[in-house]
Motif scaffolding. Structure first.
Motif, PDB file in Angstrom:
ATOM      1  N   GLU A   3       0.828  -1.206   0.000  1.00  0.00           N
ATOM      2  CA  GLU A   3       0.000   0.000   0.000  1.00  0.00           C
ATOM      3  C   GLU A   3       0.865   1.260   0.000  1.00  0.00           C
ATOM      4  N   ALA A   4       1.942   1.236   0.761  1.00  0.00           N
ATOM      5  CA  ALA A   4       2.836   2.393   0.807  1.00  0.00           C
ATOM      6  C   ALA A   4       3.457   2.650  -0.564  1.00  0.00           C
ATOM      7  N   LEU A   5       3.859   1.591  -1.233  1.00  0.00           N
ATOM      8  CA  LEU A   5       4.472   1.735  -2.563  1.00  0.00           C
ATOM      9  C   LEU A   5       3.458   2.202  -3.593  1.00  0.00           C
ATOM     10  N   ASN A   6       2.256   1.673  -3.503  1.00  0.00           N
ATOM     11  CA  ASN A   6       1.233   2.000  -4.514  1.00  0.00           C
ATOM     12  C   ASN A   6       0.611   3.380  -4.296  1.00  0.00           C
ATOM     13  N   GLU A   7       0.428   3.750  -3.033  1.00  0.00           N
ATOM     14  CA  GLU A   7      -0.295   4.974  -2.726  1.00  0.00           C
ATOM     15  C   GLU A   7       0.597   6.150  -2.367  1.00  0.00           C
ATOM     16  N   ASN A   8       1.811   5.878  -1.914  1.00  0.00           N
ATOM     17  CA  ASN A   8       2.682   6.952  -1.420  1.00  0.00           C
ATOM     18  C   ASN A   8       4.124   6.758  -1.881  1.00  0.00           C
ATOM     19  N   LYS A   9       4.308   6.461  -3.152  1.00  0.00           N
ATOM     20  CA  LYS A   9       5.647   6.208  -3.665  1.00  0.00           C
ATOM     21  C   LYS A   9       6.559   7.418  -3.466  1.00  0.00           C
ATOM     22  N   SER A  10       6.037   8.632  -3.667  1.00  0.00           N
ATOM     23  CA  SER A  10       6.863   9.828  -3.491  1.00  0.00           C
ATOM     24  C   SER A  10       7.320   9.962  -2.037  1.00  0.00           C
ATOM     25  N   LEU A  11       6.466   9.568  -1.108  1.00  0.00           N
ATOM     26  CA  LEU A  11       6.831   9.605   0.309  1.00  0.00           C
ATOM     27  C   LEU A  11       7.920   8.589   0.608  1.00  0.00           C
ATOM     28  N   ILE A  12       7.765   7.388   0.086  1.00  0.00           N
ATOM     29  CA  ILE A  12       8.772   6.348   0.297  1.00  0.00           C
ATOM     30  C   ILE A  12      10.117   6.791  -0.260  1.00  0.00           C
ATOM     31  N   ASN A  13      10.107   7.397  -1.449  1.00  0.00           N
ATOM     32  CA  ASN A  13      11.362   7.851  -2.061  1.00  0.00           C
ATOM     33  C   ASN A  13      11.996   8.994  -1.275  1.00  0.00           C
ATOM     34  N   GLU A  14      11.163   9.837  -0.673  1.00  0.00           N
ATOM     35  CA  GLU A  14      11.689  10.944   0.128  1.00  0.00           C
ATOM     36  C   GLU A  14      12.328  10.430   1.415  1.00  0.00           C
ATOM     37  N   LEU A  15      11.752   9.379   1.970  1.00  0.00           N
ATOM     38  CA  LEU A  15      12.223   8.848   3.245  1.00  0.00           C
ATOM     39  C   LEU A  15      13.409   7.903   3.103  1.00  0.00           C
ATOM     40  N   PHE A  16      13.307   6.980   2.157  1.00  0.00           N
ATOM     41  CA  PHE A  16      14.251   5.867   2.111  1.00  0.00           C
ATOM     42  C   PHE A  16      15.054   5.858   0.818  1.00  0.00           C
ATOM     43  N   SER A  17      16.354   5.591   0.937  1.00  0.00           N
ATOM     44  CA  SER A  17      17.207   5.462  -0.243  1.00  0.00           C
ATOM     45  C   SER A  17      16.875   4.166  -0.982  1.00  0.00           C
ATOM     46  N   VAL A  18      17.461   4.009  -2.148  1.00  0.00           N
ATOM     47  CA  VAL A  18      17.254   2.783  -2.924  1.00  0.00           C
ATOM     48  C   VAL A  18      17.721   1.569  -2.121  1.00  0.00           C
ATOM     49  N   ASN A  19      18.866   1.689  -1.460  1.00  0.00           N
ATOM     50  CA  ASN A  19      19.379   0.575  -0.662  1.00  0.00           C
ATOM     51  C   ASN A  19      18.473   0.267   0.515  1.00  0.00           C
ATOM     52  N   GLU A  20      17.939   1.306   1.146  1.00  0.00           N
ATOM     53  CA  GLU A  20      17.044   1.092   2.284  1.00  0.00           C
ATOM     54  C   GLU A  20      15.737   0.447   1.847  1.00  0.00           C
ATOM     55  N   GLN A  21      15.246   0.831   0.679  1.00  0.00           N
ATOM     56  CA  GLN A  21      14.044   0.178   0.164  1.00  0.00           C
ATOM     57  C   GLN A  21      14.338  -1.289  -0.154  1.00  0.00           C
ATOM     58  N   GLY A  22      15.547  -1.564  -0.625  1.00  0.00           N
ATOM     59  CA  GLY A  22      15.933  -2.959  -0.860  1.00  0.00           C
ATOM     60  C   GLY A  22      15.974  -3.750   0.430  1.00  0.00           C
ATOM     61  N   LEU A  23      16.446  -3.121   1.495  1.00  0.00           N
ATOM     62  CA  LEU A  23      16.485  -3.785   2.788  1.00  0.00           C
ATOM     63  C   LEU A  23      15.077  -4.101   3.278  1.00  0.00           C
ATOM     64  N   ILE A  24      14.150  -3.152   3.063  1.00  0.00           N
ATOM     65  CA  ILE A  24      12.758  -3.391   3.464  1.00  0.00           C
ATOM     66  C   ILE A  24      12.166  -4.553   2.674  1.00  0.00           C
ATOM     67  N   ARG A  25      12.492  -4.624   1.398  1.00  0.00           N
ATOM     68  CA  ARG A  25      11.996  -5.764   0.593  1.00  0.00           C
ATOM     69  C   ARG A  25      12.547  -7.082   1.119  1.00  0.00           C
ATOM     70  N   ARG A  26      13.821  -7.082   1.524  1.00  0.00           N
ATOM     71  CA  ARG A  26      14.406  -8.325   2.041  1.00  0.00           C
ATOM     72  C   ARG A  26      13.785  -8.699   3.388  1.00  0.00           C
ATOM     73  N   TYR A  27      13.467  -7.685   4.171  1.00  0.00           N
ATOM     74  CA  TYR A  27      12.764  -7.954   5.430  1.00  0.00           C
ATOM     75  C   TYR A  27      11.415  -8.604   5.134  1.00  0.00           C
ATOM     76  N   ASN A  28      10.720  -8.084   4.132  1.00  0.00           N
ATOM     77  CA  ASN A  28       9.431  -8.660   3.750  1.00  0.00           C
ATOM     78  C   ASN A  28       9.595 -10.103   3.276  1.00  0.00           C
ATOM     79  N   GLU A  29      10.632 -10.354   2.485  1.00  0.00           N
ATOM     80  CA  GLU A  29      10.896 -11.718   2.013  1.00  0.00           C
ATOM     81  C   GLU A  29      11.115 -12.664   3.192  1.00  0.00           C
ATOM     82  N   ALA A  30      11.871 -12.183   4.200  1.00  0.00           N
ATOM     83  CA  ALA A  30      12.127 -13.022   5.367  1.00  0.00           C
ATOM     84  C   ALA A  30      10.846 -13.300   6.131  1.00  0.00           C
ATOM     85  N   LEU A  31      10.006 -12.280   6.259  1.00  0.00           N
ATOM     86  CA  LEU A  31       8.735 -12.480   6.955  1.00  0.00           C
ATOM     87  C   LEU A  31       7.867 -13.500   6.235  1.00  0.00           C
TER      88      LEU A  31
END
Length: 371
Positions: free
Chosen positions: A298-326
C-alpha cells in the motif's frame, strides 16, 4: 498443532507451544528492531514513535534557536554601527514609519491578544507600537531595541499562545524593515546598509526553513509553535494512522531535511517513525507476514513519493528483504517444529544480507560483527 493450542493434548503440550509462540514473537521483534537501526542509521532504536518524535522536535528547535541568535547578533551589530563615530546614522522615512501599526494589526488579526489570556503579547503590542511611533525620525537603533524587547517578551510569555503571538510580532517587524529597505524608504550610511543586508539575509534563511504558507511550511511551523507533546509532533508529520496519512507529509519532510540534514540523528528518527508506522501495529507489535506485506504494498502504490523521500534505494531494498524473510516465516500449521526452523533460518539468512551475524537472534541486537 491446533489441538495443542486449544489444550486438547494436555497442559504440557499447550505450554510447550505457548513458549514456542513467545520465542517466535521475540525473534520477530528483535529482527524488526534490527531492521529499524539499519534503516535509520541510529545505534539505539527508539521503542515508540513518540521517542523518535521528541528527537525530531528538539533538533528542529535547536536549529531554529541557533539561527534566531545569529539574526539577533547581526541586528545588534547594525545597532552598534549606528552609534559608531564617523558613520552616518540610518533612518527610516516617515512614510515607512506610518505603516507600522498596520503591520502588527494584520499579523495579529486572527489571534487572541488579551490582557489576561495573553498578557505578554498584550503588553508587547502597546510597548513596541509606542516606541516606534516616536514623532522624531525613527533610526535603526530604535528598531533593534524593539526587536530585543520582543525577544524578552517571548521569553517571559506564560503560555504557548502568548509566546506565539509575540513571535509573530517579531516576524512582522522584520518584514517591515525588509519592505522599507526594498522600497528605498531610508537614508543612511552604506556600511550600515551592508550590515543590515547580512541580518536580512539570515532572516530570509530562517523564513525559508521554518516558515511558509504552503502545506509543508505550516507543518514545520506547527511543530515548532503548536505541538505540545512528542505524539503531536508525530501526528503533524505523518498523521495519526498509517504511513502517509497526510497529503502535506512529503513537502514537510523536504523542508525538514533541509533544516536538519539527511545525515543527522533527527532525520534518522524521522525514518524510525516511518518504519514503526509501516511495520508495527498500534500496540507496537511487529506486523505479521501478511499484514506487513499489505502495509508495504500500500505504501508503494499509494505513497511512492513519500517512500522515495524517506528511504534510499538501498534502504528500500532492505525493506523488501525484510518482507521476504517475513513471508518465509508464515506458520505451517501441521508442524510446529518445522515452523520454528522456518522463522529462525529465514531471519538468520536475511540478517546476513543486512551485514550482521546471527547473534542478534539471541536478543543481542547491537553486538553483531559486520561481515
Amino acid at each position: 498443532e491446533d489441538r495443542m493450542r486449544r489444550g486438547l493434548e494436555g497442559d504440557e503440550a499447550k505450554g510447550v507451544l505457548s513458549d514456542f509462540d513467545k520465542q517466535q514473537r521475540e525473534a520477530l521483534d528483535t529482527g524488526n528492531r534490527y531492521a529499524q537501526t539499519q534503516i535509520s542509521g541510529r545505534k539505539d532504536a527508539s521503542g515508540r514513535p513518540a521517542e523518535a518524535g521528541e528527537v525530531v522536535g528538539e533538533g528542529m528547535k535547536k536549529r531554529a534557536g541557533e539561527l534566531d541568535r545569529q539574526i539577533d547578533d547581526a541586528y545588534t551589530n547594525v545597532r552598534a554601527m549606528d552609534n559608531t563615530p564617523g558613520i552616518g546614522r540610518f533612518f527610516f522615512a516617515k512614510e515607512a514609519q506610518h505603516g507600522i501599526p498596520k503591520v502588527f494589526q494584520e499579523a495579529l488579526s486572527e489571534r487572541v491578544v488579551d490582557d489576561v489570556l495573553t498578557p505578554s503579547s498584550s503588553r508587547a503590542l502597546k510597548d513596541i507600537q509606542a516606541m516606534l511611533a516616536n514623532p522624531e525620525s525613527l533610526n535603526i537603533g530604535t528598531v533593534e531595541t524593539a526587536r530585543r524587547r520582543l525577544g524578552k517578551y517571548i521569553n517571559t510569555a506564560t503560555n504557548r499562545e502568548d509566546r506565539s503571538n509575540v513571535t509573530v510580532m517579531k516576524r512582522a517587524l522584520d518584514k517591515w524593515v525588509d519592505d522599507a529597505v526594498d522600497k528605498g524608504l531610508f537614508s543612511g550610511d552604506e556600511a550600515i546598509l551592508k550590515q543590515l543586508q547580512q541580518a536580512r539575509g539570515l532572516r530570509a534563511e530562517y523564513g525559508k526553513l521554518f516558515e511558509g504558507e504552503d502545506a509543508g511550511g505550516k507543518v514545520i511551523d506547527a511543530i515548532l509553535h503548536k505541538a505540545q507533546s512528542p505524539e503531536e509532533i508525530v501526528s503533524y508529520l505523518f498523521g495519526a494512522s498509517k504511513l502517509g496519512g497526510k497529503s502535506s507529509t512529503v513537502s514537510a519532510l523536504r523542508k525538514l531535511s533541509s533544516i536538519v540534514g539527511k545525515d543527522s540523528d533527527e532525520w534518522g528518527s524521522v525514518k524510525e517513525i516511518a518504519w514503526m508506522k509501516l511495520s508495527r501495529d498500534k500496540q507496537g507489535n511487529p506486523l505479521t507476514a501478511q499484514a506487513f506485506e499489505k502495509s508495504w504494498k500500500e505504501a508503494l502504490n499509494e505513497n511512492k513519493s513519500l517512500i522515495n523521500e524517506l528511504f534510499s534505494v538501498n534502504e528500500q531494498g532492505l525493506i523488501r528483504r525484510y518482507n521476504e524473510a517475513l513471508q518465509a516465516t508464515k506458520r505451517e500449521s501441521t508442524n510446529a517444529s518445522q515452523t520454528a526452523f522456518s522463522i529462525e533460518s529465514a531471519l538468520r539468512y536475511t540478517l546476513r544480507r543486512f551485514g550482521q551475524r546471527e547473534s542478534f537472534t539471541k536478543g543481542n541486537v547491537g553486538s553483531g560483527t559486520v561481515l
